[in-house]
Design an enzyme around this catalytic site. Structure first.
Site, PDB file in Angstrom:
ATOM      1  N   LYS A  52       5.707  13.153   3.911  1.00  0.00           N
ATOM      2  CA  LYS A  52       6.660  13.727   2.958  1.00  0.00           C
ATOM      3  C   LYS A  52       6.847  15.262   2.947  1.00  0.00           C
ATOM      4  O   LYS A  52       7.979  16.086   2.943  1.00  0.00           O
ATOM      5  CB  LYS A  52       6.050  13.457   1.395  1.00  0.00           C
ATOM      6  N   GLN A  96       0.535  10.694  -5.587  1.00  0.00           N
ATOM      7  CA  GLN A  96       0.627   9.568  -4.576  1.00  0.00           C
ATOM      8  C   GLN A  96      -0.455   8.608  -5.160  1.00  0.00           C
ATOM      9  O   GLN A  96      -1.426   8.682  -5.830  1.00  0.00           O
ATOM     10  CB  GLN A  96      -0.091  10.148  -3.393  1.00  0.00           C
ATOM     11  N   ASP A 119       9.678  10.332  -8.245  1.00  0.00           N
ATOM     12  CA  ASP A 119       9.219   9.106  -7.837  1.00  0.00           C
ATOM     13  C   ASP A 119       9.977   7.859  -8.574  1.00  0.00           C
ATOM     14  O   ASP A 119      10.133   6.973  -8.129  1.00  0.00           O
ATOM     15  CB  ASP A 119       7.927   8.877  -7.950  1.00  0.00           C
TER      16      ASP A 119
HETATM   17  N1  GUN Z   1       2.187   4.779  -2.930  1.00  0.00           N
HETATM   18  C1  GUN Z   1       2.772   3.907  -2.240  1.00  0.00           C
HETATM   19  N2  GUN Z   1       4.373   4.221  -2.419  1.00  0.00           N
HETATM   20  C2  GUN Z   1       4.274   5.331  -3.033  1.00  0.00           C
HETATM   21  C3  GUN Z   1       5.437   6.246  -3.542  1.00  0.00           C
HETATM   22  O1  GUN Z   1       6.733   5.817  -3.264  1.00  0.00           O
HETATM   23  N3  GUN Z   1       5.121   7.215  -4.340  1.00  0.00           N
HETATM   24  C4  GUN Z   1       3.924   7.571  -4.686  1.00  0.00           C
HETATM   25  N4  GUN Z   1       3.630   8.386  -5.477  1.00  0.00           N
HETATM   26  N5  GUN Z   1       2.868   6.591  -4.384  1.00  0.00           N
HETATM   27  C5  GUN Z   1       3.183   5.666  -3.584  1.00  0.00           C
END
Ligand code: GUN
Length: 292
Positions: A52, A96, A119
């Protein structure tokens, strides 16, 4: 059978975003800024967050990575979330998941201000998405819809079967596909661990979305001839063939299913790269104030 190339499409979208960032810069405005909070050292989370941050660099966004050890308290993490909510330089941020057991993910998700929730996990964004209002849509479902759009795979009147009902993928993608909208208007069935006749239902799918997190769960005998198969699985399995010692496995037994379907997403290189660009798109929307 055609491979749906998420890597190629995501590279195209990154170029589109980068061009928009150039325009923002030219007009003298501040570039979009995404912050990511990473707690602990989970291997998968480390990799996703690194991707990311790198994607932000590629399109010209500013990014900030905030790391905590896994003994951080819930109170300390909530205080950081509040600080990010009030930081005017940050347009959007993510925490995350998964978080350590002693921290309530629900509380953390609810603490993120909806206008910075790139998100799309906050109940306000999920609710707005569900009724078709402007909202941040969570990244993986948005990425799946974008892939269908870019390959012009029509969903109207089709039977979409979603395997999995998670808040992050299965549930929101099922809502998007049934909405009165372009690349919606589908008849959607959601199957999960308590569905007794899952195979029978999967066999009826024109579009089958596998999001259970069970490697190679979907076999050829569960797929109708000519179906479109979208594989959301990304389970890490040990491998002696890679430098890292592991590789990603999807929820679909690719080789045998590919022979039966019209389109299929590979793992890696299918849905995964689209998740990242959807997050970038949400950050751009947040920076421009297009949702709130
Ligand atoms: N864990 C697995 N997929 C995601 C996501 O798209 N965003 C976040 N914050 N955590 C995750």
């Amino acid at each position: 059978m055609q491979i749906i190339d998420g890597k190629k499409i995501s590279a195209e979208i990154k170029e589109e975003i980068a061009r928009e960032v150039e325009e923002i810069k030219k007009s003298g405005k501040k570039v979009p800024h995404l912050a990511a909070v990473l707690v602990g050292h989970d291997g998968g989370s480390e990799t996703y967050v690194a991707h990311k941050v790198k994607a932000c660099e590629q399109v010209g966004f500013k990014s900030t990575l905030i790391r905590f050890e896994d003994n951080i308290t819930e109170k300390e993490l909530l205080a950081k979330v509040e600080e990010l909510n009030n930081d005017n330089d940050i347009d959007g941020f993510i925490v995350q998941l998964p978080l350590p057991k002693h921290i309530s993910e629900e509380k953390v998700i609810e603490a993120v201000h909806p206008k910075k929730d790139v998100d799309g996990f906050h109940p306000i964004n999920v609710g707005r998405m569900s009724v078709g209002m402007p909202s941040f849509v969570s990244a993986t479902p948005a990425g799946i819809i974008e892939l269908l759009k870019r390959y012009n795979i029509k969903t109207s009147g089709k039977h979409c079967v979603v395997l999995g009902r998670s808040n992050i993928v299965g549930r929101p993608v099922s809502i998007l596909l049934s909405q009165k909208a372009d690349f919606g208007n589908a008849t959607v069935t959601v199957c999960h661990s308590r569905t007794p006749n899952l195979k029978e239902i999967a066999l009826q799918a024109d579009i089958l979305i596998a999001a259970l997190g069970v490697p190679e769960f979907v076999t050829a005998d569960m797929v109708k001839e000519g179906a479109v198969v979208i594989d959301v699985g990304t389970t890490r399995v040990k491998s002696d063939k890679t430098k890292s010692g592991w590789k990603l496995k999807g929820d679909v037994k690719f080789d045998e299913v590919a022979e039966k379907c019209s389109y299929i997403t590979p793992v890696p290189g299918g849905v995964g790269p689209m998740t990242i660009v959807s997050l970038l798109k949400n950050t751009l929307l947040a920076a421009k104030g297009d949702i709130y």
